[in-house]
Design a protein around this motif. Structure first.
Motif, short mmCIF file in Angstrom:
data_model
loop_
_atom_site.label_atom_id
_atom_site.label_comp_id
_atom_site.label_asym_id
_atom_site.label_seq_id
_atom_site.Cartn_x
_atom_site.Cartn_y
_atom_site.Cartn_z
N LYS A 198 42.10 38.92 40.42
CA LYS A 198 41.10 39.98 40.61
C LYS A 198 40.60 40.52 39.27
CE LYS A 198 43.01 41.56 45.07
NZ LYS A 198 43.74 42.64 45.76
N SER A 199 41.54 40.86 38.39
CA SER A 199 41.15 41.54 37.14
C SER A 199 40.38 40.63 36.19
CB SER A 199 42.40 42.09 36.43
OG SER A 199 43.26 41.04 36.01
N THR A 200 40.58 39.33 36.27
CA THR A 200 39.88 38.39 35.38
C THR A 200 38.50 38.02 35.92
OG1 THR A 200 40.92 36.50 36.49
CG2 THR A 200 42.02 37.37 34.51
N GLY A 201 38.17 38.48 37.11
CA GLY A 201 36.88 38.16 37.72
C GLY A 201 36.86 36.83 38.45
N ALA A 202 38.04 36.17 38.59
CA ALA A 202 38.08 34.86 39.23
C ALA A 202 37.66 34.93 40.69
CB ALA A 202 39.48 34.26 39.12
N ILE A 203 38.07 35.98 41.37
CA ILE A 203 37.71 36.11 42.79
C ILE A 203 36.21 36.30 42.94
CG2 ILE A 203 37.91 37.65 44.79
CD1 ILE A 203 40.89 37.88 44.17
N ASP A 204 35.63 37.14 42.11
CA ASP A 204 34.17 37.34 42.17
C ASP A 204 33.43 36.05 41.81
OD1 ASP A 204 34.41 39.96 42.95
OD2 ASP A 204 34.25 40.77 40.92
N ARG A 205 33.95 35.32 40.83
CA ARG A 205 33.29 34.07 40.45
C ARG A 205 33.37 33.06 41.59
NH1 ARG A 205 34.12 30.46 34.91
NH2 ARG A 205 32.31 29.10 35.26
N SER A 206 34.49 33.04 42.27
CA SER A 206 34.63 32.13 43.41
C SER A 206 33.64 32.48 44.50
CB SER A 206 36.07 32.18 43.95
OG SER A 206 36.28 31.21 44.95
N ARG A 207 33.49 33.76 44.76
CA ARG A 207 32.49 34.18 45.76
C ARG A 207 31.09 33.71 45.36
NH1 ARG A 207 33.78 38.05 49.51
NH2 ARG A 207 35.85 39.01 49.37
N GLY A 208 30.78 33.79 44.08
CA GLY A 208 29.48 33.35 43.61
C GLY A 208 29.30 31.84 43.77
#
Length: 375
Positions: free
Chosen positions: A320-330
């Motif tokens: 979550k904190s590294t932005g991996a989850i958001d990047r995966s969503r993208g």
């Protein structure tokens, strides 16, 4: 809407086909001393085949129904071809079960769809036998083989009743081979170093095409179109254009849900991929986005022999904190848009009506939650 109303019929037909094709052939017998074990394996084949969303079968039937809608009035030829297409769709699901049985042995998984995995259930059936775990794994391997062989036999008999018999069987066997290659590549990725996250992400996405998209989205579309009478080259091109991005998005979503979902919704423990130390795109994105200390922590964690519940929780926090989850969503949303655009183009190439186009789109939408499609 897709053909979700067909789910009960598909479920009962799959059970009947597995019982028919994966058990002892009619007119043959096994030694009496071995019959109880053989019966347990055959019974587990039916049990392992139960449940699931049947996304692959529904997609194959949607492709057939989109190109060859039900005619007005009674049409015996259409009914025969539709029944054969349904069995072909079931054959994909039987192959899916075979792949999952083998996957669970490779991953040493305890659960599948909320129930004991096949090799665990077969080991338990042996009672207090000190060799139960070893024999259970062996029986699981053979059950996977039996189901894989059964899927080919089911597809063969279904294809014989359809006009594109040879093309259908070539496609079905190509699907088998691609998944088998994909499993080899998936294991190879587990040896990939963690200090090159971009290369890891690229390799993992490449594996998804072979191991997941091949039989999850590409083959169902291609087989459904072939069963409906589409030209072989056109069916293959359309299936690849829609199925490749959709299949990649599906696997990315599966990996994401593994860390943001729940055991109740997935039938598997949360963070199962983390416990196994799997090299996923999600992990690669976390490594790429992490600071030096967090990256070192992730590398130590995933290079360790095993990970406990605290490690799973910490890894999810870092994802979550590294932005991996958001990047995966993208990534998922971009791939979905590509698949939807390819579907629109295919609808024009095939001359689909708006209703038929929507039927196929609905089946594709079932592979991804609405929020992950960027809707």
């Amino acid at each position: 809407m897709d053909n979700v109303e067909a789910l009960p019929a598909l479920e009962s037909r799959i059970a009947a086909l597995v019982a028919q094709y994966a058990g002892i052939p009619d007119g043959m017998a096994v030694p009496r001393s071995c019959s109880s074990v053989m019966d347990a394996v055959a019974s587990q084949g039916v049990t392992s085949s139960e449940g699931g969303k049947r996304l692959r079968a529904r997609l194959a039937l949607a492709a057939f129904d989109a190109l060859r809608p039900k005619p007005d009035g009674d049409d015996e030829a259409w009914r025969g071809h539709r029944a054969a297409a349904a069995d072909l769709a079931c054959a994909i699901e039987v192959f899916q079960t075979a792949a999952l049985v083998h996957d669970d042995i490779i991953d040493d998984s305890d659960l599948r769809r909320g129930k004991p995995s096949a090799h665990r259930a077969l080991a338990a059936a042996l009672g207090d036998d000190p060799q139960a775990d070893h024999v259970g794994r062996g029986l699981g391997i053979m059950l996977g083989d039996l189901l894989a062989t059964a899927s080919v036999a089911i597809a063969h008999d279904a294809a014989a009743a359809l006009p594109k018999t040879e093309s259908i069987m070539r496609t079905f066997l190509r699907m088998h081979r691609e998944v088998e290659i994909g499993q080899v590549l998936d294991l190879a990725v587990e040896e990939a170093p963690l200090d090159r996250p971009e290369a890891l992400a690229s390799s993992s996405l490449g594996v998804f095409r072979w191991k997941t998209a091949s039989y999850t989205t590409i083959a169902p579309i291609e087989l459904g179109l072939l069963a409906a009478g589409a030209k072989t080259a056109k069916a293959q091109a359309i299936a690849a254009s829609i199925g490749t991005p959709l299949g990649l998005a599906f696997q990315l979503a599966d990996d994401l849900i593994d860390v943001i979902g729940s055991s109740a919704s997935t039938g598997k423990p949360v963070g199962g991929d983390i416990r196994e130390g799997k090299r996923t795109v999600l992990l690669a994105d976390a490594l790429a986005g992490a600071g030096e200390a967090d990256r070192a922590e992730l590398i130590r964690m995933f290079e360790a022999p095993e990970r406990d519940a605290d490690d799973v929780a910490r890894a999810i926090t870092l994802f979550k904190s590294t932005g991996a989850i958001d990047r995966s969503r993208g990534r998922i949303a971009t791939l979905w848009r590509t698949a939807a655009s390819a579907l629109d183009e295919a609808a024009g190439m095939l001359g689909l009506s708006p209703a038929s186009r929507d039927l196929l789109l609905g089946a594709c939408e079932c592979f991804l939650p609405k929020d992950l499609r960027g809707c």
